[in-house]
Motif scaffolding. Structure first.
Motif, mmCIF file in Angstrom:
data_model
loop_
_atom_site.group_PDB
_atom_site.id
_atom_site.type_symbol
_atom_site.label_atom_id
_atom_site.label_comp_id
_atom_site.label_asym_id
_atom_site.label_seq_id
_atom_site.Cartn_x
_atom_site.Cartn_y
_atom_site.Cartn_z
ATOM 1 N N ALA A 16 34.278 73.591 35.879
ATOM 2 C CA ALA A 16 33.295 72.780 35.152
ATOM 3 C C ALA A 16 33.346 71.329 35.618
ATOM 4 O O ALA A 16 32.302 70.678 35.769
ATOM 5 C CB ALA A 16 33.563 72.864 33.652
ATOM 6 N N ASN A 17 34.563 70.826 35.858
ATOM 7 C CA ASN A 17 34.714 69.453 36.324
ATOM 8 C C ASN A 17 34.118 69.287 37.724
ATOM 9 O O ASN A 17 33.456 68.285 38.017
ATOM 10 C CB ASN A 17 36.182 69.067 36.321
ATOM 11 N N LEU A 18 34.352 70.270 38.577
ATOM 12 C CA LEU A 18 33.808 70.226 39.933
ATOM 13 C C LEU A 18 32.284 70.233 39.906
ATOM 14 O O LEU A 18 31.628 69.470 40.622
ATOM 15 C CB LEU A 18 34.328 71.421 40.740
ATOM 16 N N GLU A 19 31.721 71.085 39.057
ATOM 17 C CA GLU A 19 30.268 71.159 38.947
ATOM 18 C C GLU A 19 29.686 69.842 38.427
ATOM 19 O O GLU A 19 28.661 69.354 38.927
ATOM 20 C CB GLU A 19 29.862 72.304 38.015
ATOM 21 N N ALA A 20 30.344 69.254 37.419
ATOM 22 C CA ALA A 20 29.877 67.977 36.875
ATOM 23 C C ALA A 20 29.925 66.894 37.939
ATOM 24 O O ALA A 20 28.976 66.111 38.096
ATOM 25 C CB ALA A 20 30.723 67.579 35.666
ATOM 26 N N ASN A 21 31.012 66.839 38.697
ATOM 27 C CA ASN A 21 31.147 65.820 39.732
ATOM 28 C C ASN A 21 30.117 66.002 40.848
ATOM 29 O O ASN A 21 29.650 65.025 41.442
ATOM 30 C CB ASN A 21 32.560 65.821 40.303
ATOM 31 N N GLN A 22 29.762 67.255 41.124
ATOM 32 C CA GLN A 22 28.738 67.504 42.135
ATOM 33 C C GLN A 22 27.375 66.970 41.691
ATOM 34 O O GLN A 22 26.631 66.387 42.485
ATOM 35 C CB GLN A 22 28.649 69.008 42.431
ATOM 36 N N ARG A 23 27.066 67.160 40.393
ATOM 37 C CA ARG A 23 25.819 66.591 39.871
ATOM 38 C C ARG A 23 25.864 65.071 39.933
ATOM 39 O O ARG A 23 24.888 64.426 40.303
ATOM 40 C CB ARG A 23 25.613 67.036 38.417
ATOM 41 N N LEU A 24 26.998 64.507 39.560
ATOM 42 C CA LEU A 24 27.126 63.048 39.513
ATOM 43 C C LEU A 24 27.140 62.426 40.908
ATOM 44 O O LEU A 24 26.917 61.217 41.044
ATOM 45 C CB LEU A 24 28.391 62.666 38.752
ATOM 46 N N SER A 25 27.386 63.229 41.933
ATOM 47 C CA SER A 25 27.362 62.705 43.296
ATOM 48 C C SER A 25 25.956 62.323 43.728
ATOM 49 O O SER A 25 25.773 61.660 44.762
ATOM 50 C CB SER A 25 27.948 63.731 44.275
ATOM 51 N N ARG A 26 24.949 62.714 42.947
ATOM 52 C CA ARG A 26 23.562 62.342 43.244
ATOM 53 C C ARG A 26 23.220 60.951 42.718
ATOM 54 O O ARG A 26 22.115 60.464 42.925
ATOM 55 C CB ARG A 26 22.594 63.364 42.637
ATOM 56 N N PHE A 27 24.166 60.324 42.038
ATOM 57 C CA PHE A 27 23.927 59.013 41.433
ATOM 58 C C PHE A 27 24.616 57.921 42.251
ATOM 59 O O PHE A 27 25.727 58.104 42.735
ATOM 60 C CB PHE A 27 24.458 58.970 39.998
ATOM 61 N N ARG A 28 23.947 56.790 42.367
ATOM 62 C CA ARG A 28 24.568 55.600 42.935
ATOM 63 C C ARG A 28 24.435 54.452 41.938
ATOM 64 O O ARG A 28 23.415 54.327 41.265
ATOM 65 C CB ARG A 28 23.923 55.226 44.273
ATOM 66 N N VAL A 29 25.471 53.656 41.831
ATOM 67 C CA VAL A 29 25.442 52.467 40.972
ATOM 68 C C VAL A 29 25.211 51.260 41.858
ATOM 69 O O VAL A 29 25.950 51.043 42.835
ATOM 70 C CB VAL A 29 26.760 52.322 40.181
ATOM 71 N N SER A 87 19.431 43.469 50.427
ATOM 72 C CA SER A 87 18.278 43.434 49.529
ATOM 73 C C SER A 87 18.287 44.649 48.616
ATOM 74 O O SER A 87 18.891 45.685 48.931
ATOM 75 C CB SER A 87 16.977 43.414 50.332
ATOM 76 N N MET A 88 17.561 44.523 47.497
ATOM 77 C CA MET A 88 17.452 45.643 46.568
ATOM 78 C C MET A 88 16.702 46.798 47.215
ATOM 79 O O MET A 88 17.010 47.970 46.974
ATOM 80 C CB MET A 88 16.754 45.190 45.291
ATOM 81 N N ALA A 89 15.726 46.500 48.033
ATOM 82 C CA ALA A 89 14.966 47.555 48.703
ATOM 83 C C ALA A 89 15.879 48.431 49.558
ATOM 84 O O ALA A 89 15.731 49.659 49.590
ATOM 85 C CB ALA A 89 13.863 46.935 49.557
ATOM 86 N N GLU A 90 16.833 47.812 50.233
ATOM 87 C CA GLU A 90 17.787 48.578 51.041
ATOM 88 C C GLU A 90 18.660 49.465 50.150
ATOM 89 O O GLU A 90 18.943 50.620 50.482
ATOM 90 C CB GLU A 90 18.680 47.632 51.837
ATOM 91 N N ALA A 91 19.099 48.921 49.030
ATOM 92 C CA ALA A 91 19.970 49.676 48.129
ATOM 93 C C ALA A 91 19.246 50.872 47.518
ATOM 94 O O ALA A 91 19.868 51.899 47.225
ATOM 95 C CB ALA A 91 20.484 48.762 47.021
ATOM 96 N N LEU A 92 17.936 50.749 47.328
ATOM 97 C CA LEU A 92 17.160 51.813 46.684
ATOM 98 C C LEU A 92 16.615 52.836 47.676
ATOM 99 O O LEU A 92 16.039 53.851 47.251
ATOM 100 C CB LEU A 92 15.987 51.202 45.908
ATOM 101 N N ALA A 93 16.783 52.598 48.951
ATOM 102 C CA ALA A 93 16.232 53.496 49.963
ATOM 103 C C ALA A 93 16.731 54.927 49.751
ATOM 104 O O ALA A 93 17.921 55.164 49.606
ATOM 105 C CB ALA A 93 16.610 52.997 51.358
ATOM 106 N N GLY A 94 15.799 55.875 49.733
ATOM 107 C CA GLY A 94 16.141 57.292 49.595
ATOM 108 C C GLY A 94 16.232 57.784 48.172
ATOM 109 O O GLY A 94 16.422 58.989 47.943
ATOM 110 N N THR A 95 16.101 56.895 47.183
ATOM 111 C CA THR A 95 16.215 57.325 45.784
ATOM 112 C C THR A 95 14.868 57.800 45.250
ATOM 113 O O THR A 95 13.808 57.358 45.713
ATOM 114 C CB THR A 95 16.735 56.185 44.892
ATOM 115 N N THR A 96 14.916 58.691 44.286
ATOM 116 C CA THR A 96 13.695 59.202 43.662
ATOM 117 C C THR A 96 13.486 58.646 42.258
ATOM 118 O O THR A 96 12.358 58.558 41.789
ATOM 119 C CB THR A 96 13.732 60.739 43.603
ATOM 120 N N LEU A 97 14.572 58.300 41.587
ATOM 121 C CA LEU A 97 14.491 57.612 40.297
ATOM 122 C C LEU A 97 15.331 56.357 40.370
ATOM 123 O O LEU A 97 16.469 56.393 40.834
ATOM 124 C CB LEU A 97 14.983 58.511 39.146
#
Length: 268
Positions: A16-29, A87-97
């Motif tokens: 369950a932890n592995l699955e949660a971490n895999q989902r969270l790997s789609r997020f960038r701060v 720039s913020m544009a560079e940081a957001l490159a490739g994101t969908t949300l």
């Protein structure tokens, strides 16, 4: 105890932890124009405790920094792998949300949502392969108008209206926590695995208890009334562990030893 039971729980938790971490790997701060390096380190620590690992820094005032490493505690690996952009544009490159953390009280193109309201949509996007950016502004003024306009979601933390001051790392922690809690809120793995005493083990204790109470005169064999049945019910409600039975029997042995010493002294 069934040996298969004790080994399956950790495996299930690990899966369950592995699955949660895999989902969270789609997020960038993304931290924009952070002025104090300590906030970068504290934010990294907040991220790692919740399973997020991807940190982007837009024009930080000071980075790399020993202060950041110190406050990151054991999350320095996030700092080592942080992506620094101009720039913020560079940081957001490739994101969908793109989720902008803001507390600005004005008309916005997008409605404000709380983390708890927004998180289901974010998790669903991650599940479908999307890339989600969690965007935080400077410590003093937050995100600029231009940065906000680059984001398609707005989120705010519902704080006490009389005192709504959150530092950067706290805001990161709240949002990361809501993400993780929506995926994995089971903490049963932290509970101590109890080893209950066997029936025969507890019966020996009851026998020992009755003999001790009789010896010290607390239990009258000719008029026992309901003392032992009541004591049985009391211990049955507890659900004694084997180690607890050992402790209780140790007390009984010490009681008899004390009684023998007292009797020997009185006879002298």
């Amino acid at each position: 105890m069934n040996p298969n039971t004790s080994s399956s729980a950790p495996t299930s938790q690990q899966d369950a932890n592995l699955e949660a971490n895999q989902r969270l790997s789609r997020f960038r701060v993304i931290l924009s124009h952070t002025s104090h390096p300590g906030n970068i380190g504290s934010a990294a620590r907040a991220m790692k405790t919740m399973g997020l690992t991807r940190l982007y820094l837009v024009n930080p005032k000071e980075f790399p920094s020993e202060v950041a490493v110190s406050l990151a505690s054991n999350a320095h690996d996030l700092l080592d792998n942080a992506v620094v952009v101009g720039s913020m544009a560079e940081a957001l490159a490739g994101t969908t949300l793109q989720v902008a953390m803001t507390a600005r009280r004005r008309e916005l193109a997008q409605p404000l949502q709380t983390p708890r309201q927004l998180v289901p949509e974010l998790i669903a996007e991650a599940q479908h392969g999307g890339e989600i950016a969690l965007v935080f502004g400077t410590e003093m003024s937050g995100l600029t108008i231009d940065e906000l306009q680059l984001c398609n979601r707005r989120v705010t933390i519902p704080t006490n209206p009389d005192y709504s001051s959150l530092n950067l790392a706290q805001a990161v922690q709240v949002l990361c926590y809501e993400l993780r809690a929506s995926l994995l809120d089971d903490v049963s793995y932290l509970e101590e695995q109890r080893t209950l005493a066997s029936h025969e083990y507890i019966e020996l204790f009851y026998q020992h208890l009755e003999e001790t109470l009789t010896t010290i005169g607390f239990l009258r064999p000719k008029a026992p009334k309901r003392l032992m049945p009541r004591l049985r019910r009391m211990y049955q409600r507890i659900g004694l562990e084997q180690e607890e039975v050992d402790i209780l029997r140790g007390i009984l042995r010490a009681t008899l030893e004390f009684d023998r010493k007292k009797t020997s002294t009185d006879d002298q």
